[in-house]
Design a protein around this motif. Structure first.
Motif, PDB file in Angstrom:
ATOM      1  N   ILE A  63      -5.994   2.645  -7.616  1.00 21.67           N
ATOM      2  CA  ILE A  63      -7.343   2.068  -7.648  1.00 21.67           C
ATOM      3  C   ILE A  63      -8.389   3.155  -7.418  1.00 21.67           C
ATOM      4  O   ILE A  63      -9.420   3.210  -8.096  1.00 21.67           O
ATOM      5  N   ARG A  64      -8.117   4.052  -6.466  1.00 23.39           N
ATOM      6  CA  ARG A  64      -9.047   5.157  -6.201  1.00 23.39           C
ATOM      7  C   ARG A  64      -9.082   6.131  -7.382  1.00 23.39           C
ATOM      8  O   ARG A  64     -10.153   6.628  -7.755  1.00 23.39           O
ATOM      9  N   GLU A  65      -7.929   6.389  -7.968  1.00 25.85           N
ATOM     10  CA  GLU A  65      -7.878   7.321  -9.099  1.00 25.85           C
ATOM     11  C   GLU A  65      -8.707   6.808 -10.277  1.00 25.85           C
ATOM     12  O   GLU A  65      -9.442   7.580 -10.923  1.00 25.85           O
ATOM     13  N   PHE A  66      -8.600   5.511 -10.559  1.00 29.57           N
ATOM     14  CA  PHE A  66      -9.306   4.946 -11.707  1.00 29.57           C
ATOM     15  C   PHE A  66     -10.700   4.443 -11.341  1.00 29.57           C
ATOM     16  O   PHE A  66     -11.452   4.023 -12.214  1.00 29.57           O
ATOM     17  N   GLU A  67     -11.017   4.466 -10.054  1.00 33.60           N
ATOM     18  CA  GLU A  67     -12.352   4.101  -9.571  1.00 33.60           C
ATOM     19  C   GLU A  67     -12.782   2.720 -10.064  1.00 33.60           C
ATOM     20  O   GLU A  67     -13.866   2.547 -10.626  1.00 33.60           O
ATOM     21  N   VAL A  68     -11.917   1.731  -9.832  1.00 29.90           N
ATOM     22  CA  VAL A  68     -12.225   0.352 -10.214  1.00 29.90           C
ATOM     23  C   VAL A  68     -12.380  -0.499  -8.952  1.00 29.90           C
ATOM     24  O   VAL A  68     -11.681  -0.289  -7.958  1.00 29.90           O
ATOM     25  N   PRO A  69     -13.312  -1.452  -8.960  1.00 30.74           N
ATOM     26  CA  PRO A  69     -13.442  -2.368  -7.819  1.00 30.74           C
ATOM     27  C   PRO A  69     -12.307  -3.385  -7.823  1.00 30.74           C
ATOM     28  O   PRO A  69     -11.892  -3.867  -8.880  1.00 30.74           O
ATOM     29  N   VAL A  70     -11.801  -3.697  -6.645  1.00 32.79           N
ATOM     30  CA  VAL A  70     -10.690  -4.647  -6.514  1.00 32.79           C
ATOM     31  C   VAL A  70     -10.935  -5.544  -5.314  1.00 32.79           C
ATOM     32  O   VAL A  70     -11.399  -5.084  -4.261  1.00 32.79           O
ATOM     33  N   THR A  71     -10.624  -6.826  -5.481  1.00 32.77           N
ATOM     34  CA  THR A  71     -10.665  -7.780  -4.368  1.00 32.77           C
ATOM     35  C   THR A  71      -9.252  -8.064  -3.893  1.00 32.77           C
ATOM     36  O   THR A  71      -8.354  -8.328  -4.705  1.00 32.77           O
ATOM     37  N   LEU A  72      -9.057  -8.006  -2.585  1.00 30.59           N
ATOM     38  CA  LEU A  72      -7.782  -8.339  -1.963  1.00 30.59           C
ATOM     39  C   LEU A  72      -7.947  -9.635  -1.188  1.00 30.59           C
ATOM     40  O   LEU A  72      -8.702  -9.706  -0.209  1.00 30.59           O
ATOM     41  N   TYR A  73      -7.262 -10.688  -1.639  1.00 26.19           N
ATOM     42  CA  TYR A  73      -7.232 -11.950  -0.905  1.00 26.19           C
ATOM     43  C   TYR A  73      -6.139 -11.822   0.156  1.00 26.19           C
ATOM     44  O   TYR A  73      -4.944 -11.818  -0.168  1.00 26.19           O
ATOM     45  N   LEU A  74      -6.547 -11.716   1.412  1.00 20.82           N
ATOM     46  CA  LEU A  74      -5.625 -11.367   2.488  1.00 20.82           C
ATOM     47  C   LEU A  74      -5.261 -12.579   3.347  1.00 20.82           C
ATOM     48  O   LEU A  74      -6.135 -13.231   3.911  1.00 20.82           O
ATOM     49  N   THR A  75      -3.961 -12.871   3.434  1.00 20.60           N
ATOM     50  CA  THR A  75      -3.483 -13.825   4.423  1.00 20.60           C
ATOM     51  C   THR A  75      -3.123 -13.031   5.675  1.00 20.60           C
ATOM     52  O   THR A  75      -2.468 -11.986   5.581  1.00 20.60           O
ATOM     53  N   THR A  76      -3.558 -13.474   6.845  1.00 21.14           N
ATOM     54  CA  THR A  76      -3.645 -12.567   7.981  1.00 21.14           C
ATOM     55  C   THR A  76      -2.593 -12.725   9.077  1.00 21.14           C
ATOM     56  O   THR A  76      -2.458 -11.847   9.923  1.00 21.14           O
ATOM     57  N   PHE A  77      -1.834 -13.814   9.101  1.00 23.03           N
ATOM     58  CA  PHE A  77      -0.877 -14.007  10.190  1.00 23.03           C
ATOM     59  C   PHE A  77       0.076 -12.814  10.318  1.00 23.03           C
ATOM     60  O   PHE A  77       0.289 -12.272  11.410  1.00 23.03           O
ATOM     61  N   TYR A  78       0.652 -12.399   9.197  1.00 28.80           N
ATOM     62  CA  TYR A  78       1.653 -11.326   9.241  1.00 28.80           C
ATOM     63  C   TYR A  78       1.035  -9.940   9.353  1.00 28.80           C
ATOM     64  O   TYR A  78       1.752  -8.964   9.514  1.00 28.80           O
ATOM     65  N   SER A  79      -0.281  -9.862   9.298  1.00 28.75           N
ATOM     66  CA  SER A  79      -0.915  -8.584   9.636  1.00 28.75           C
ATOM     67  C   SER A  79      -0.877  -8.369  11.143  1.00 28.75           C
ATOM     68  O   SER A  79      -0.801  -7.233  11.615  1.00 28.75           O
ATOM     69  N   HIS A  80      -0.915  -9.464  11.889  1.00 27.65           N
ATOM     70  CA  HIS A  80      -0.828  -9.382  13.350  1.00 27.65           C
ATOM     71  C   HIS A  80       0.624  -9.371  13.820  1.00 27.65           C
ATOM     72  O   HIS A  80       0.948  -8.731  14.819  1.00 27.65           O
ATOM     73  N   TYR A  81       1.483 -10.095  13.093  1.00 28.34           N
ATOM     74  CA  TYR A  81       2.907 -10.162  13.442  1.00 28.34           C
ATOM     75  C   TYR A  81       3.667  -9.284  12.450  1.00 28.34           C
ATOM     76  O   TYR A  81       4.011  -9.718  11.353  1.00 28.34           O
ATOM     77  N   GLN A  82       3.896  -8.041  12.829  1.00 26.83           N
ATOM     78  CA  GLN A  82       4.427  -7.065  11.892  1.00 26.83           C
ATOM     79  C   GLN A  82       5.938  -7.137  11.735  1.00 26.83           C
ATOM     80  O   GLN A  82       6.702  -6.267  12.178  1.00 26.83           O
ATOM     81  N   ARG A  83       6.351  -8.228  11.096  1.00 27.39           N
ATOM     82  CA  ARG A  83       7.740  -8.411  10.667  1.00 27.39           C
ATOM     83  C   ARG A  83       7.685  -8.935   9.233  1.00 27.39           C
ATOM     84  O   ARG A  83       6.627  -9.316   8.738  1.00 27.39           O
ATOM     85  N   PRO A  84       8.814  -8.958   8.523  1.00 25.86           N
ATOM     86  CA  PRO A  84       8.780  -9.406   7.128  1.00 25.86           C
ATOM     87  C   PRO A  84       8.292 -10.850   6.984  1.00 25.86           C
ATOM     88  O   PRO A  84       8.565 -11.696   7.831  1.00 25.86           O
ATOM     89  N   VAL A  85       7.571 -11.117   5.902  1.00 24.22           N
ATOM     90  CA  VAL A  85       7.156 -12.482   5.561  1.00 24.22           C
ATOM     91  C   VAL A  85       8.426 -13.300   5.323  1.00 24.22           C
ATOM     92  O   VAL A  85       9.233 -12.973   4.450  1.00 24.22           O
ATOM     93  N   PHE A  86       8.613 -14.371   6.077  1.00 24.63           N
ATOM     94  CA  PHE A  86       9.909 -15.039   6.171  1.00 24.63           C
ATOM     95  C   PHE A  86      10.445 -15.550   4.843  1.00 24.63           C
ATOM     96  O   PHE A  86      11.538 -15.167   4.404  1.00 24.63           O
ATOM     97  N   ASP A  87       9.708 -16.441   4.185  1.00 17.23           N
ATOM     98  CA  ASP A  87      10.219 -17.022   2.936  1.00 17.23           C
ATOM     99  C   ASP A  87      10.463 -15.952   1.880  1.00 17.23           C
ATOM    100  O   ASP A  87      11.462 -15.987   1.147  1.00 17.23           O
TER     101      ASP A  87
END
Length: 352
Positions: A112-136
């Motif tokens: 994304i930085r190399e091509f200099e394009v804007p990008v939106t990241l839709y972030l689900t946040t539970f697993y950002s705080h709980y740093q283990r693999p997403v279960f399902d």
């Protein structure tokens, strides 16, 4: 066979100049193509699920094609505003990513930085705080990794059932049973992680090695902060990757998600993406109540001024999409051709 016929038809339309006419048409100028991605493979994830993961090389090819096609890649917020003002530039495109897996920071962000394009990241946040693999998602991946084994569910769920994992249908059936067990037993996050470790052990998959690679992990708060500083637009995707049918619980998902993103980015997110593309008409007034400006689905299509701003369609790129098929979406010629719907089960990777 049908896919080959479609590719041949698209090539003929391109050779005849029809694709270029559509690409430069008023019809295309009045429409916004919102591209959707989930993960960029760190290892073999694109082989595991080509609907959810693509390789870094393929993503680079897509960005190259966007550049060669002279598409106007717009930030999501600007694109939505200009869509409803009837002020879109020629060949307008917006790029979005769902969930926020760790591969976004390591694989997508450098490109994304190399091509200099804007990008939106839709972030689900539970697993950002709980740093283990997403279960399902991890369980699904483990079943695929261990597809040469027979699985004894009695050791995991108490069910007296041994099953093979060779086919996708067999693996999805087992995944459904695992999900039902975890839900019925109301397993905590730690208990789910222990279950996944036990599943890996039974299938002879090195779970510790996967943890070390951070496969199927979400971004950390620090990584989100770096992405935000680097120009990535972080937006809402619920905290626990779910959309309850109860108003209060639904609004809590939005608020917990928003508060987490605020803490990581010091910005107030107002755009939303439905987890797994699942939506209900009753969500629309709740989203407005929560101050959401736009919401995207997984329904294939182009957004136009007639689109409901809380039900915007997107095009989900995937590993099986040929260059000519992808290009047909950029030009708009794809809108005239019948589409094959992507099964939602393939997209439900961000659940907790």
């Amino acid at each position: 066979m049908l896919k080959k016929l479609k590719q041949a038809a698209l090539k003929s339309l391109k050779t005849a100049g029809v694709s270029t006419l559509v690409h430069n048409s008023r019809w295309r100028r009045e429409r916004l193509l919102i591209l959707a991605y989930h993960g960029i493979a760190l290892n073999d994830e694109h082989l595991f699920n080509g609907s959810q993961f693509i390789s870094a090389d393929l993503f680079r090819d897509r960005l190259e094609l966007l550049r060669r096609s002279k598409c106007a890649v717009l930030p999501l917020g600007e694109a939505v505003e200009r869509l409803y003002r009837n002020d879109l530039p020629d060949r307008a495109v917006t790029i979005t990513f769902d969930d926020g897996l760790s591969d976004f920071y390591r694989r997508a962000f450098p490109l994304i930085r190399e091509f200099e394009v804007p990008v939106t990241l839709y972030l689900t946040t539970f697993y950002s705080h709980y740093q283990r693999p997403v279960f399902d998602l991890m369980c699904s991946y483990l079943l695929w990794k261990g597809r040469g084994h027979a699985l004894d569910l009695k050791k995991l769920t108490g069910q007296d059932l041994k099953t093979n994992l060779q086919t996708l249908d067999e693996r999805e059936d087992v995944l459904g049973q695992i999900h039902a067990f975890a839900s019925g037993q109301k397993l905590s996050a730690d208990e789910k992680d222990a279950f996944a470790a036990s599943l890996a052990a039974q299938l002879d998959v090195d779970y510790d090695a996967l943890l070390e690679q951070r496969l199927m992990h979400n971004l950390t708060a620090d990584e989100v902060g770096i992405l935000n500083a680097g120009g990535i637009d972080v937006q809402l995707h619920t905290h626990r990757h779910r959309t309850p049918l109860d108003r209060q619980l639904f609004l809590r998902e939005i608020e917990d998600n928003r508060q987490s993103i605020r803490e990581m980015t010091e910005k107030n997110p107002t755009h939303f993406c439905y987890p797994s593309g699942v939506y209900d008409q009753k969500f629309l007034p709740w989203l407005r109540e929560a101050g959401v400006v736009s919401a995207t689905t997984c329904e294939s299509g182009f957004a136009s001024r007639s689109s409901n701003e809380l039900l915007l369609p997107r095009f989900l790129d995937n590993a099986t999409m040929s260059p000519i098929e992808f290009e047909s979406w950029l030009t708009g010629i794809s809108a005239a051709l019948p589409q094959r719907r992507v099964g939602m089960r393939a997209l439900a990777g961000g659940t907790s």
